[in-house]
Design an enzyme around this catalytic site. Structure first.
Site, short mmCIF file in Angstrom:
data_model
loop_
_atom_site.label_atom_id
_atom_site.label_comp_id
_atom_site.label_asym_id
_atom_site.label_seq_id
_atom_site.Cartn_x
_atom_site.Cartn_y
_atom_site.Cartn_z
CD1 TRP A 56 131.64 88.86 29.61
CD2 TRP A 56 130.35 87.95 28.05
NE1 TRP A 56 132.52 88.22 28.85
CE2 TRP A 56 131.73 87.49 28.13
CE3 TRP A 56 129.39 87.36 27.30
CZ2 TRP A 56 132.08 86.38 27.12
CZ3 TRP A 56 129.80 86.42 26.53
CH2 TRP A 56 130.95 86.17 26.41
CG MET A 57 131.39 84.42 33.94
SD MET A 57 130.72 83.74 35.23
CE MET A 57 130.18 82.32 34.50
CG ASN A 58 135.63 86.06 29.30
OD1 ASN A 58 135.00 87.13 29.51
ND2 ASN A 58 136.76 86.01 28.99
CG ASP A 59 138.86 83.45 30.65
OD1 ASP A 59 137.81 83.23 29.68
OD2 ASP A 59 139.90 83.82 30.23
CG PHE A 115 142.37 90.84 29.49
CD1 PHE A 115 141.31 91.67 29.58
CD2 PHE A 115 142.87 90.41 28.28
CE1 PHE A 115 140.75 92.34 28.44
CE2 PHE A 115 142.36 90.83 27.15
CZ PHE A 115 141.23 91.77 26.92
CB SER A 116 142.45 85.55 32.72
OG SER A 116 141.05 85.54 32.01
NE ARG A 180 144.98 86.82 25.81
CZ ARG A 180 145.12 86.95 24.46
NH1 ARG A 180 145.66 88.29 24.33
NH2 ARG A 180 144.45 86.42 23.61
CD GLU A 233 142.80 83.20 24.59
OE1 GLU A 233 142.59 84.49 24.41
OE2 GLU A 233 141.55 82.68 24.71
CD1 TRP A 329 137.18 82.36 23.58
CD2 TRP A 329 135.74 83.89 23.45
NE1 TRP A 329 137.52 83.15 24.91
CE2 TRP A 329 136.60 84.17 24.84
CE3 TRP A 329 134.75 84.71 23.32
CZ2 TRP A 329 136.23 85.04 25.71
CZ3 TRP A 329 134.52 85.92 24.24
CH2 TRP A 329 135.33 86.07 25.44
C1 FRU Z 1 140.31 83.97 27.32
C2 FRU Z 1 140.81 85.20 27.40
C3 FRU Z 1 142.01 85.31 27.98
C4 FRU Z 1 141.94 86.94 28.42
C5 FRU Z 1 140.35 87.06 28.80
C6 FRU Z 1 139.76 88.47 28.21
O1 FRU Z 1 138.92 83.44 27.21
O2 FRU Z 1 140.65 85.69 25.89
O3 FRU Z 1 143.04 85.00 27.26
O4 FRU Z 1 142.68 87.41 29.53
O5 FRU Z 1 139.78 85.89 27.93
O6 FRU Z 1 138.29 88.44 28.65
#
Ligand code: FRU
Length: 529
Positions: A56-59, A115-116, A180, A233, A329
């Protein structure tokens, strides 16, 4: 109690087993996977977008340029293909196009996830983390765990290869559950570091100042403003030049978790001034979303989130470069890909432009991407009577294309391209002449059934200029990014078409139109020769 300790013991065992299979390229599951014939050839694997090898990858996180390398860290679960165990994955690129995967930079530890956040080059060694011979890199991120979110820092003196968490962490602790995504830059005019950080549920940002990246004082707050639904965010703040002038304005980026223009997560911006303490908005005339909220939207597609810019791009270059997470999301955890999930957008450079609607944020594809172009395919003055022009395979087709087209709208009411066209499928990039909107319609783009919020048609306003519109389209194995009128309106969308559908059609509905000029290229893979 006994039951609980068994659960904990099993969880710990499982975790250490998983650790063995972690994503360090020198060990375990990833190195085995790399040897298979599937590696980066999987169904829907983007071929010129950044994706993690597995899991998995997000930000995007910690985007910084140092010593000839663009760093891309990213929210990553080293142990699975859905959100969890958040850590910072890491890759570097010398040209913004080809990426080299590196071991995980910062890993979750004893219930605290990473987190980010951002990273900077501490050129003046204000933090004292440097050894005096070269500037340290400092990462500023959110530690998430034990019921709260704090701002923490880590440093590296080996070009980002290894990181040490600061022993004095956290550097900001408000004892808050949601606080955050710190983005830090050096504000030359006031000689200090400035952090923009979000209080998501209050839809507020806070600005903090520091002389050493360790001690921070509150400067001011901003918000709520713009789109007032959805949590805030991943903010960013930077000056940008107005095209054709030597005048700059400050741009504040606020990503919002839900309620964006296309539904779900998206990205809005504010234009104004930053005096080292306060940000003041000075641009009105924002666009509204379906529920009538007013905001300036960065991207009108459904898959562009958590976009943040690179720090410390050399002054000689002068560009403000960024990319976003090509997801939303609403369905990010359901995207039908395996054994990895998610992609980043192509890198883009940002400017401000005076338009008939006022000052607007403009996104242009990074010019470095041109090196992926194959042989040029060109058409001029191609008249299309009310109907469809199918390009044959020898003409224009493929899974990975860049298309630049100027279209004379003529008497048509709708024009555009059907990409990845097959018998029952097509992904549409079109223009609605009546409503003056650029759209991507992925209703019948292939696999849309994995989530009820995925299919659909999304659009953004685009003005007709002297009877024409201009489109630049990037098509990869599972995404479309379209830049209308040289970056004025952008839509970014994932698609999951059947692999055999590679045709391209042009359509002109309700009347005749003309492709005044079209240049296109099949694009090379960045992962394979
Ligand atoms: C945004 C977010 C950030 C958080 C990170 C957690 O997509 O919700 O606010 O730091 O992803 O994975």
């Amino acid at each position: 109690m006994a039951k609980l300790s068994i659960v904990i013991a099993t969880a710990c065992m499982l975790h250490s087993v998983l650790d063995i299979f972690g994503e360090d390229p020198s060990t375990g599951r990833l190195s085995d996977y790399r040897k298979t014939s599937q590696y980066y050839y999987e169904l829907h694997r983007p071929q010129f977008h950044f994706t993690p090898p597995m899991n998995w990858m997000n930000d995007p996180n910690g985007m910084v340029f140092y010593d000839g390398e663009y760093h891309l860290f990213y929210q990553h679960n080293p142990h699975g293909n859905t959100w969890g165990h958040m850590s910072w994955g890491h890759a570097v690129s010398k040209d913004l196009v080809h990426w080299e995967h590196l071991p995980i930079a910062l890993q979750d530890h004893y219930g605290v996830m990473i987190f980010s956040g951002s990273a900077v080059v501490d050129f003046k060694n204000t933090s004292g983390f440097g050894d005096g011979t070269k500037p340290p890199l400092v990462a500023i991120y959110t530690g998430h765990g034990h019921g709260k979110q704090t701002q923490d820092i880590a440093y590296s003196d080996d070009r980002g290869r290894t990181w040490t968490k600061y022993e004095g962490n956290p550097v900001i602790d408000l004892n808050m559950a949601d606080f955050r995504d710190p983005k830090v830059f050096w504000h030359e005019a006031s000689h200090k570091w400035v952090m923009t950080v979000s209080i998501p549920l209050e839809r507020k940002l806070r600005f903090y100042g520091s002389s050493n990246l360790k001690e921070w004082e509150l400067l001011s707050e901003f918000g709520p403003a713009g789109a007032v639904k959805g949590i805030w965010e991943c903010p960013d703040l930077f000056p940008l030049e107005i095209e054709g002038t030597h005048h700059s304005k400050w741009v504040l980026i606020v990503n919002i978790g839900s309620g964006s223009i296309a539904g779900g997560s998206g990205c809005q911006y504010f234009i104004g001034e930053f005096d080292g303490t306060h940000f003041t908005v000075d641009s009105a005339s924002p666009q509204s979303n379906a529920s009538g909220e007013q905001a300036n939207w960065v991207d009108h597609g459904k898959d562009f989130y958590a976009a943040v810019s690179w720090s410390d791009v050399p002054k000689e270059d002068g560009r403000r470069l960024w990319l976003g997470w090509l997801s939303n999301w609403q369905y990010a955890n359901n995207i039908p890909t395996h054994p990895w999930r998610s992609a980043m957008s192509i890198p883009r450079s940002l400017t401000l432009r005076g338009t008939s609607q006022g000052l607007r944020l403009i996104q242009s594809p990074a010019k470095e991407l041109r090196k992926l172009r194959g042989k040029e395919i060109a058409y001029h003055e191609l008249e299309i009577m009310n109907g469809t022009r199918t390009f044959t395979e020898g003409e224009l087709s493929g899974k990975r294309l860049e298309i630049i087209a100027t279209i004379e709208l003529g008497s048509a009411s709708e024009v555009g391209f059907r990409l990845r066209k097959g018998k029952d499928e097509a992904s549409l990039v079109g223009y609605d002449v009546i409503r003056n909107t650029l759209f991507v319609d992925r209703t019948q783009s292939g696999d849309v059934a994995f989530h009820e919020d995925f299919g659909g048609k999304h659009e953004g306003p685009l003005a007709i200029e002297n009877g024409h519109i201009h489109l630049q389209i990037f098509l990869d194995d599972s995404s479309i990014e379209v830049f209308g009128n040289l970056g004025e309106t952008v839509l970014s969308e994932r698609i999951f078409p059947s692999p055999d559908n590679i045709s391209v059609e042009y359509f002109s509905k309700g009347g005749d139109s003309k492709i005044s000029s079209l240049r296109a290229w099949n694009l090379q893979s960045i992962w394979h020769p």
